[in-house]
Design a protein around this motif. Structure first.
Motif, mmCIF file in Angstrom:
data_model
loop_
_atom_site.group_PDB
_atom_site.id
_atom_site.type_symbol
_atom_site.label_atom_id
_atom_site.label_comp_id
_atom_site.label_asym_id
_atom_site.label_seq_id
_atom_site.Cartn_x
_atom_site.Cartn_y
_atom_site.Cartn_z
ATOM 1 N N PHE A 272 0.830 -1.205 0.000
ATOM 2 C CA PHE A 272 0.000 0.000 0.000
ATOM 3 C C PHE A 272 0.865 1.256 0.000
ATOM 4 O O PHE A 272 0.661 2.176 -0.807
ATOM 5 N N ASP A 273 1.849 1.361 0.906
ATOM 6 C CA ASP A 273 2.696 2.555 0.994
ATOM 7 C C ASP A 273 3.488 2.756 -0.292
ATOM 8 O O ASP A 273 3.672 3.891 -0.756
ATOM 9 N N ASP A 274 3.955 1.674 -0.880
ATOM 10 C CA ASP A 274 4.714 1.761 -2.129
ATOM 11 C C ASP A 274 3.845 2.297 -3.254
ATOM 12 O O ASP A 274 4.248 3.202 -4.006
ATOM 13 N N LYS A 276 1.063 4.046 -2.999
ATOM 14 C CA LYS A 276 0.663 5.444 -2.721
ATOM 15 C C LYS A 276 1.766 6.404 -3.159
ATOM 16 O O LYS A 276 1.489 7.455 -3.764
ATOM 17 N N GLN A 277 3.029 6.059 -2.881
ATOM 18 C CA GLN A 277 4.145 6.907 -3.260
ATOM 19 C C GLN A 277 4.297 6.991 -4.778
ATOM 20 O O GLN A 277 4.585 8.065 -5.331
ATOM 21 N N LYS A 278 4.080 5.869 -5.465
ATOM 22 C CA LYS A 278 4.179 5.856 -6.925
ATOM 23 C C LYS A 278 3.157 6.796 -7.549
ATOM 24 O O LYS A 278 3.473 7.555 -8.484
ATOM 25 N N CYS A 279 1.942 6.783 -7.047
ATOM 26 C CA CYS A 279 0.901 7.656 -7.600
ATOM 27 C C CYS A 279 1.216 9.123 -7.326
ATOM 28 O O CYS A 279 1.006 9.991 -8.189
ATOM 29 N N LEU A 280 1.723 9.430 -6.135
ATOM 30 C CA LEU A 280 2.072 10.819 -5.812
ATOM 31 C C LEU A 280 3.181 11.317 -6.726
ATOM 32 O O LEU A 280 3.151 12.471 -7.191
ATOM 33 N N GLN A 281 4.168 10.477 -6.990
ATOM 34 C CA GLN A 281 5.258 10.878 -7.874
ATOM 35 C C GLN A 281 4.765 11.139 -9.295
ATOM 36 O O GLN A 281 5.343 11.965 -10.017
ATOM 37 N N ALA A 282 3.695 10.480 -9.711
ATOM 38 C CA ALA A 282 3.135 10.676 -11.051
ATOM 39 C C ALA A 282 2.159 11.835 -11.100
ATOM 40 O O ALA A 282 1.603 12.136 -12.158
ATOM 41 N N GLY A 283 1.925 12.490 -9.945
ATOM 42 C CA GLY A 283 1.013 13.632 -9.925
ATOM 43 C C GLY A 283 -0.432 13.257 -9.659
ATOM 44 O O GLY A 283 -1.338 14.075 -9.874
ATOM 45 N N GLY A 284 -0.685 12.031 -9.186
ATOM 46 C CA GLY A 284 -2.051 11.612 -8.886
ATOM 47 C C GLY A 284 -2.145 11.032 -7.486
ATOM 48 O O GLY A 284 -1.345 11.375 -6.599
ATOM 49 N N GLN A 285 -3.095 10.147 -7.267
ATOM 50 C CA GLN A 285 -3.253 9.468 -5.992
ATOM 51 C C GLN A 285 -3.871 8.100 -6.244
ATOM 52 O O GLN A 285 -4.347 7.823 -7.352
ATOM 53 N N LEU A 286 -3.851 7.231 -5.213
ATOM 54 C CA LEU A 286 -4.482 5.913 -5.358
ATOM 55 C C LEU A 286 -5.970 6.073 -5.666
ATOM 56 O O LEU A 286 -6.637 6.985 -5.153
ATOM 57 N N GLU A 365 0.489 -6.587 2.152
ATOM 58 C CA GLU A 365 0.433 -7.479 0.988
ATOM 59 C C GLU A 365 0.572 -6.673 -0.301
ATOM 60 O O GLU A 365 0.394 -5.454 -0.312
ATOM 61 N N LYS A 366 0.905 -7.361 -1.398
ATOM 62 C CA LYS A 366 1.121 -6.685 -2.674
ATOM 63 C C LYS A 366 -0.113 -6.775 -3.564
ATOM 64 O O LYS A 366 -0.738 -7.817 -3.667
ATOM 65 N N ARG A 367 -0.447 -5.638 -4.171
ATOM 66 C CA ARG A 367 -1.592 -5.565 -5.069
ATOM 67 C C ARG A 367 -1.221 -4.736 -6.301
ATOM 68 O O ARG A 367 -0.183 -4.087 -6.350
ATOM 69 N N LEU A 368 -2.102 -4.735 -7.303
ATOM 70 C CA LEU A 368 -1.866 -4.014 -8.555
ATOM 71 C C LEU A 368 -1.968 -2.518 -8.329
ATOM 72 O O LEU A 368 -2.833 -2.038 -7.595
ATOM 73 N N LEU A 369 -1.070 -1.747 -8.980
ATOM 74 C CA LEU A 369 -1.092 -0.295 -8.892
ATOM 75 C C LEU A 369 -2.258 0.257 -9.713
ATOM 76 O O LEU A 369 -2.464 -0.144 -10.865
#
Length: 373
Positions: A272-274, A276-286, A365-369
């Motif tokens: 989840f934290d990973d 969330k950070q990926k979406c913020l770096q792309a200029g969006g959110q989960l 746990e790991k889920r799809l971005l």
């Protein structure tokens, strides 16, 4: 041979048997005293027999007579003592398997027993793992256009615009009247003739003259230009945001657009934290669906990739109270039956199944971005 016959009143001899003594006269047995007697003497050898046969020689052995009649059966004797056990015999070989017997007839049906008391409810089973994704359904018809949403909150004030150009200089006003001469000061004491003294103090300022006519001001034109520039900048920002959305959709062909939202994924999987950070770096959110239409768009991406996704919704701050990432309480939910249940006290994040239903899950746990813009 000498034969002597004796006749009496009784019966004749009943039985004649040979004796075991050779050359002795045959003896008549079972002779009644009133019967006749028959005496037969063998021819004499070496003279006549002596008295009572004591002086005669032993005669030849007579032939064996016929076997007499079988006597009556004797009484059974007592059982003998048990003999010692004989040695154990060798084990015989296994006999052939006999043929299967015929099946017996079915017995009569027994009386039905009384119904037992209901058993206690067993403990709830563990939550089953996610089943395989179902087959992709046919594309549904386009739904009616939704009503216009409520106006969003006012945006932050933009950066100040560039400084406007200096306005034109106004016309020169008329020259004011000369002020009156001030009163002369008292004469000083005459001193010795010295050098030329300093000039006297400056006289008082004269009164201000009348204000001249106002010239044309350039400030109003500057403000007008500023307003036009501000409007153009706002339109440009809106256009840039729209173009950015379409650029993101073009970068992620699996994305879905609903209203002003775009849901996209690049196939990456993480915690989840990973994510969330990926979406913020792309200029969006989960992804955080706020109505059934947005949730359906999320479900389509889940079905396409056959993988569950994490939403931008948690109850990390307060157990059981799920909120968006900005802290607002959720306005829409689509929970699976029996969820959320916070299994083992570790389920604080929300995932979406291929059915579109929500389930609380451990954030580790790991889920799809899946991001939204």
């Amino acid at each position: 041979m000498l034969v002597v016959l004796a006749f009496g009143l009784g019966a004749l001899v009943s039985q004649v048997t040979p004796t075991a003594t050779p050359a002795s006269p045959q003896t008549v047995q079972n002779v009644d005293r009133h019967a006749c007697a028959l005496l037969v003497c063998a021819p004499a050898e070496k003279g006549l027999p002596g008295r009572d046969g004591r002086d005669g020689l032993q005669g030849t052995k007579g032939e064996m007579g016929n076997q007499g009649l079988q006597g009556p059966r004797g009484i059974v004797g007592p059982p003998g003592r048990m003999g010692p056990p004989g040695p154990a015999g060798e084990k015989g070989c296994q006999g052939d398997i006999g043929p299967k017997g015929d099946a017996g007839e079915i017995g009569p049906r027994g009386i039905r027993g009384l119904q037992g008391p209901p058993g206690s409810i067993g403990p709830a089973g563990k939550q089953g793992s996610s089943g395989p994704p179902g087959e992709k359904g046919e594309k549904g018809e386009t739904g009616p256009i939704g009503a216009t949403g409520a106006q969003g909150p006012q945006g932050k004030a933009g950066a100040p615009g560039p400084r406007g150009a200096t306005g034109a200089v106004g016309e020169k006003g008329e020259k004011g009247d000369v002020g009156a001469i001030g009163l002369q000061g008292a004469p000083g004491v005459q001193g010795p003739v010295g050098k030329t003294g300093l000039p006297g103090a400056k006289g008082d300022k004269g009164s201000i003259g009348e204000k001249g006519t106002k010239g044309d001001s350039g400030i109003s034109e500057v403000n007008l230009m500023k307003n036009k520039v501000s409007i153009l900048e706002g339109q440009l920002a809106t256009l840039q945001a729209t173009v950015s959305k379409f650029q993101k959709v073009a970068m992620f062909p699996d994305g879905r657009m609903v209203g002003n939202k775009v849901f996209v994924t690049n196939g990456y999987e993480g915690t989840f934290d990973d994510l969330k950070q990926k979406c913020l770096q792309a200029g969006g959110q989960l992804a955080s669906p706020r109505n059934a239409e947005e949730n359906a768009a999320v479900q389509q991406i889940v079905v396409l990739h056959k993988k569950s996704v994490f939403l931008g919704i948690t109850d990390i701050q307060t157990e059981g109270k799920f909120k968006y990432l900005n802290g607002d309480a959720i306005v829409y939910a689509n929970w699976q039956a029996g969820e959320p249940n916070n299994d083992k006290g570790k389920e604080n994040c929300v995932e979406v199944y291929v059915s579109g239903k929500w389930n609380d899950r451990s954030c580790g746990e790991k889920r799809l971005l899946l991001c939204e813009f």
